[in-house]
Design a protein around this motif. Sequence first.
Motif, PDB file in Angstrom:
ATOM      1  N   MET A   1      68.064  27.823   5.138  1.00  0.00           N
ATOM      2  CA  MET A   1      67.004  26.849   5.388  1.00  0.00           C
ATOM      3  C   MET A   1      67.389  25.917   6.536  1.00  0.00           C
ATOM      4  O   MET A   1      66.538  25.529   7.347  1.00  0.00           O
ATOM      5  CB  MET A   1      66.725  26.042   4.121  1.00  0.00           C
ATOM      6  N   ASN A   2      68.661  25.539   6.594  1.00  0.00           N
ATOM      7  CA  ASN A   2      69.127  24.741   7.726  1.00  0.00           C
ATOM      8  C   ASN A   2      68.902  25.477   9.046  1.00  0.00           C
ATOM      9  O   ASN A   2      68.486  24.878  10.042  1.00  0.00           O
ATOM     10  CB  ASN A   2      70.609  24.398   7.558  1.00  0.00           C
ATOM     11  N   LEU A   3      69.185  26.780   9.055  1.00  0.00           N
ATOM     12  CA  LEU A   3      68.935  27.567  10.268  1.00  0.00           C
ATOM     13  C   LEU A   3      67.442  27.592  10.584  1.00  0.00           C
ATOM     14  O   LEU A   3      67.042  27.464  11.753  1.00  0.00           O
ATOM     15  CB  LEU A   3      69.464  28.992  10.082  1.00  0.00           C
ATOM     16  N   MET A   4      66.610  27.761   9.557  1.00  0.00           N
ATOM     17  CA  MET A   4      65.161  27.796   9.766  1.00  0.00           C
ATOM     18  C   MET A   4      64.658  26.488  10.361  1.00  0.00           C
ATOM     19  O   MET A   4      63.796  26.488  11.244  1.00  0.00           O
ATOM     20  CB  MET A   4      64.454  28.098   8.449  1.00  0.00           C
ATOM     21  N   GLU A   5      65.193  25.356   9.887  1.00  0.00           N
ATOM     22  CA  GLU A   5      64.786  24.067  10.441  1.00  0.00           C
ATOM     23  C   GLU A   5      65.182  23.954  11.914  1.00  0.00           C
ATOM     24  O   GLU A   5      64.403  23.484  12.745  1.00  0.00           O
ATOM     25  CB  GLU A   5      65.407  22.926   9.644  1.00  0.00           C
TER      26      GLU A   5
ATOM     27  N   TRP B   1      78.850  27.990  11.984  1.00  0.00           N
ATOM     28  CA  TRP B   1      78.017  29.199  11.842  1.00  0.00           C
ATOM     29  C   TRP B   1      76.612  28.937  12.371  1.00  0.00           C
ATOM     30  O   TRP B   1      76.057  29.750  13.116  1.00  0.00           O
ATOM     31  CB  TRP B   1      77.952  29.641  10.380  1.00  0.00           C
ATOM     32  N   LEU B   2      76.045  27.793  12.010  1.00  0.00           N
ATOM     33  CA  LEU B   2      74.699  27.456  12.490  1.00  0.00           C
ATOM     34  C   LEU B   2      74.675  27.332  14.008  1.00  0.00           C
ATOM     35  O   LEU B   2      73.749  27.825  14.670  1.00  0.00           O
ATOM     36  CB  LEU B   2      74.226  26.158  11.833  1.00  0.00           C
ATOM     37  N   ASP B   3      75.681  26.691  14.573  1.00  0.00           N
ATOM     38  CA  ASP B   3      75.751  26.551  16.032  1.00  0.00           C
ATOM     39  C   ASP B   3      75.868  27.920  16.698  1.00  0.00           C
ATOM     40  O   ASP B   3      75.183  28.174  17.718  1.00  0.00           O
ATOM     41  CB  ASP B   3      76.954  25.685  16.422  1.00  0.00           C
ATOM     42  N   GLN B   4      76.697  28.784  16.156  1.00  0.00           N
ATOM     43  CA  GLN B   4      76.875  30.110  16.753  1.00  0.00           C
ATOM     44  C   GLN B   4      75.591  30.940  16.652  1.00  0.00           C
ATOM     45  O   GLN B   4      75.236  31.642  17.594  1.00  0.00           O
ATOM     46  CB  GLN B   4      78.025  30.834  16.051  1.00  0.00           C
ATOM     47  N   MET B   5      74.907  30.857  15.504  1.00  0.00           N
ATOM     48  CA  MET B   5      73.670  31.624  15.358  1.00  0.00           C
ATOM     49  C   MET B   5      72.592  31.103  16.297  1.00  0.00           C
ATOM     50  O   MET B   5      71.836  31.885  16.886  1.00  0.00           O
ATOM     51  CB  MET B   5      73.182  31.568  13.913  1.00  0.00           C
ATOM     52  N   GLU B   6      72.535  29.792  16.458  1.00  0.00           N
ATOM     53  CA  GLU B   6      71.582  29.219  17.427  1.00  0.00           C
ATOM     54  C   GLU B   6      71.842  29.765  18.829  1.00  0.00           C
ATOM     55  O   GLU B   6      70.911  30.125  19.557  1.00  0.00           O
ATOM     56  CB  GLU B   6      71.693  27.696  17.442  1.00  0.00           C
TER      57      GLU B   6
ATOM     58  N   LEU C   1      65.784  19.803   1.492  1.00  0.00           N
ATOM     59  CA  LEU C   1      65.360  21.166   1.810  1.00  0.00           C
ATOM     60  C   LEU C   1      64.394  21.707   0.758  1.00  0.00           C
ATOM     61  O   LEU C   1      63.467  22.456   1.083  1.00  0.00           O
ATOM     62  CB  LEU C   1      66.580  22.083   1.923  1.00  0.00           C
ATOM     63  N   LYS C   2      64.583  21.341  -0.502  1.00  0.00           N
ATOM     64  CA  LYS C   2      63.694  21.818  -1.566  1.00  0.00           C
ATOM     65  C   LYS C   2      62.272  21.290  -1.408  1.00  0.00           C
ATOM     66  O   LYS C   2      61.333  21.891  -1.929  1.00  0.00           O
ATOM     67  CB  LYS C   2      64.252  21.418  -2.938  1.00  0.00           C
ATOM     68  N   GLN C   3      62.129  20.203  -0.692  1.00  0.00           N
ATOM     69  CA  GLN C   3      60.794  19.685  -0.418  1.00  0.00           C
ATOM     70  C   GLN C   3      60.121  20.410   0.743  1.00  0.00           C
ATOM     71  O   GLN C   3      58.899  20.378   0.874  1.00  0.00           O
ATOM     72  CB  GLN C   3      60.866  18.180  -0.098  1.00  0.00           C
ATOM     73  N   ILE C   4      60.926  21.071   1.564  1.00  0.00           N
ATOM     74  CA  ILE C   4      60.412  21.727   2.772  1.00  0.00           C
ATOM     75  C   ILE C   4      60.158  23.216   2.547  1.00  0.00           C
ATOM     76  O   ILE C   4      59.184  23.778   3.063  1.00  0.00           O
ATOM     77  CB  ILE C   4      61.413  21.542   3.936  1.00  0.00           C
ATOM     78  N   PHE C   5      61.033  23.863   1.748  1.00  0.00           N
ATOM     79  CA  PHE C   5      60.984  25.310   1.591  1.00  0.00           C
ATOM     80  C   PHE C   5      60.931  25.710   0.116  1.00  0.00           C
ATOM     81  O   PHE C   5      61.368  24.965  -0.760  1.00  0.00           O
ATOM     82  CB  PHE C   5      62.232  25.960   2.212  1.00  0.00           C
ATOM     83  N   SER C   6      60.417  26.932  -0.126  1.00  0.00           N
ATOM     84  CA  SER C   6      60.425  27.546  -1.449  1.00  0.00           C
ATOM     85  C   SER C   6      60.974  28.959  -1.328  1.00  0.00           C
ATOM     86  O   SER C   6      60.870  29.591  -0.263  1.00  0.00           O
ATOM     87  CB  SER C   6      59.019  27.591  -2.045  1.00  0.00           C
TER      88      SER C   6
END
Length: 214
Positions: free
Chosen positions: A87-91, A206-211, A9-14
């Motif tokens: 960041m996982n949610l953003m991906e 949580w990620l599944d529910q937000m999606e 994730l650190k390579q993808i986002f700042s």
Amino acid sequence: MSLIPAEQLKQIFSVEAKFYQAELANEKILMRRQAHIRRNGVFATRADAVIVMINPSNCEQAGKTEKSLRDAKWVSTKPNPTQYQLMNLMERQGWNLVTLVNLSDICEGNMGKFKVIESQFNNSGVAHSLFQEGNMDEREAMLGSADHLIFAWGSSTVAKRLAAEFGLFRNGQAESPYEHAIAWVAAENGFPRHPKPATVADRLIWLDQMEALL
């Protein structure tokens, strides 16, 4: 679907944030008004979402901050575990920019100490939150610059009180003019669930529910 490792994730986002100092009785209090999670290599001016949590972390990375809110500059910060979860949610959503704001700007993770500092702000008549009345123009501009508004401050009783005081959320529901806010509300206590529960399994839920809500 599994969680993306932090190193990837650190390579993808700042992450960057705006810190400032508030002065109370000749004492300077470290504050953070907002933070951004940005996808590297992508220029975005409109946020995909504004996410509201309780109060800032990562404040140790503010460095020597002597600026007022008006003069605050963006500072690069090291991501924390909650931000990795976002960041996982953003991906999953294909998002490029998320704005993080808080019910209070006060940089104090200990809730006992936080309440003491908050009381000092209130007694001095100094605002400590984007959601207080004197900050309406800034608040409306920020919320209007994003496609989604997400409430995610968790089960703290301090957060519950602040959300009600500021007219955001009461009795398990978002209040006007925030009815469009997205939150996965815990049925047992009526709190918008925090993005980073204790276990990996619950973080995936949580990620599944937000999606699903998005």
